[in-house]
Design a protein around this motif. Structure first.
Motif, short mmCIF file in Angstrom:
data_model
loop_
_atom_site.label_atom_id
_atom_site.label_comp_id
_atom_site.label_asym_id
_atom_site.label_seq_id
_atom_site.Cartn_x
_atom_site.Cartn_y
_atom_site.Cartn_z
N GLU A 96 5.67 -50.18 -16.44
CA GLU A 96 5.56 -49.78 -15.03
C GLU A 96 6.90 -49.25 -14.53
O GLU A 96 6.95 -48.25 -13.81
N ARG A 99 7.33 -45.72 -15.89
CA ARG A 99 6.54 -44.74 -15.13
C ARG A 99 7.22 -44.43 -13.80
O ARG A 99 7.24 -43.28 -13.35
N GLN A 203 -5.53 -47.25 -3.51
CA GLN A 203 -6.21 -46.80 -4.72
C GLN A 203 -6.09 -47.75 -5.90
O GLN A 203 -6.77 -47.57 -6.91
N ARG A 265 -1.93 -37.10 -6.85
CA ARG A 265 -1.43 -38.02 -7.88
C ARG A 265 -0.47 -38.99 -7.20
O ARG A 265 0.30 -38.60 -6.33
N ASP A 266 -0.52 -40.26 -7.61
CA ASP A 266 0.35 -41.25 -7.00
C ASP A 266 1.67 -41.34 -7.76
O ASP A 266 1.94 -40.55 -8.67
N ASP A 268 2.70 -43.32 -9.94
CA ASP A 268 2.55 -43.59 -11.37
C ASP A 268 1.99 -42.38 -12.10
O ASP A 268 1.69 -42.47 -13.30
N ASP A 269 1.83 -41.26 -11.38
CA ASP A 269 1.25 -40.02 -11.91
C ASP A 269 -0.23 -40.19 -12.28
O ASP A 269 -0.77 -39.44 -13.08
N ASP A 270 -0.87 -41.18 -11.67
CA ASP A 270 -2.30 -41.36 -11.87
C ASP A 270 -3.08 -40.49 -10.89
O ASP A 270 -2.67 -40.33 -9.73
N VAL A 272 -5.63 -39.53 -8.11
CA VAL A 272 -6.26 -40.22 -6.98
C VAL A 272 -6.92 -39.16 -6.12
O VAL A 272 -6.81 -37.96 -6.37
#
Length: 289
Positions: A96, A99, A203, A265-266, A268-270, A272
């Motif tokens: 984490e 990231r 999210q 993207r959040d 963490d580059d996830d 959303v």
């Protein structure tokens, strides 16, 4: 340049910012002080706090996410809602942190162009928000130590600082353990990640949109008695009490489906989806509809 930026925002209250990343808040009474959240732990925060007050300082947490608890190892006493105690004890996953550093480097790469545009046209960027360079050895040195065994903070608890007190409001939504701290006499609400002026994070797997909406509606009912809202992220970390109504309205509209969602993207580059409103935006899971 210091990693931190500090400034007073009210009598006995200071912003302790890691600009572009996270805000902590130092609140001093007659006898003692508390640091509300201890930041990322990338650089020592206790010397910064000691330069602002000579009173004994403990840490109280708005929630257990890694960007709010990184400096705990520097203090003798910390407190958190019981729903966050296990996460606090476990510490941040090194993946984490990796990231997050990738995100921080993308932020820093974008900063020069943003500064240039802001200086020419917008004039919004302040020292609260202008990100500092990462320490050169941050990949190896950023490894916060264990927190002290936390004391519990629950709904209705009063943190007595001597001539000043903070009341604990349990406001789940962003996470199950999220709390806010209300200084009723001064009209200050320290809101953690329950209220923000950038994207509000709803999210994550531990987030609960229905609880989030209920918590923000509860805070909106306090708006007439709150002069300043002190928030955990972004350059606009201080807002008027009326902003609580704007955030609650945004959650109510999202719950009612009265919103257009766009991909985002959040940190963490996830992937959303983002619901955008006049005052704020809200991140929800990529599969939300």
């Amino acid at each position: 340049m210091s990693w931190f930026f500090t400034r007073p925002v009210a009598r006995g209250v200071w912003l302790v910012a890691e600009p572009g990343h996270v805000n902590s808040w130092l609140v001093a009474g007659r006898d003692r002080a508390v640091l509300v959240d201890s930041g990322l732990g990338i650089a020592p925060i206790r010397p910064v706090v000691a330069a602002l007050t000579g009173r004994p300082v403990d840490v109280v947490h708005t929630h257990a996410h890694f960007d709010h608890v990184g400096g705990d190892t520097e203090f003798d006493r910390v407190a958190i809602h019981p729903d966050g105690a296990a996460e606090l004890r476990a510490g941040a996953d090194p993946a984490e942190r990796r990231r997050y550093l990738a995100y921080a480097r993308r932020l820093l790469a974008a900063a020069p162009a943003y500064r240039a545009l802001d200086g020419e046209f917008f004039h919004l960027l302040s020292a609260d928000a202008d990100p500092r360079p990462l320490p050169p050895d941050v990949d190896t040195t950023w490894s916060p130590g264990p927190a002290p065994e936390p004391d519990p903070l629950v709904e209705g608890d009063v943190v007595d600082l001597g001539g000043r007190s903070l009341r604990v409001l349990h406001t789940p939504g962003h996470s199950p353990d999220s709390v806010c701290f209300l200084d009723e006499h001064a009209g200050l609400l320290i809101a953690g990640d329950t209220v923000n002026t950038g994207p509000i994070y709803a999210q994550a797997p531990e987030s609960d949109l229905a609880a989030f909406a209920a918590s923000t509606a509860r805070l909106a009912a306090l708006a007439d008695d709150v002069h300043l809202v002190l928030m955990g992220h972004f350059g606009r970390g201080v807002a008027e009490g009326s902003y609580l109504r704007a955030v609650a309205d945004a959650f109510a509209r999202l719950r009612a489906g009265d919103v257009t969602l766009r991909p985002a993207r959040d940190c963490d580059d996830d992937p959303v989806r983002e619901a955008v409103f006049d005052a704020c935006s809200i991140y929800v899971p990529a599969g939300f509809s």
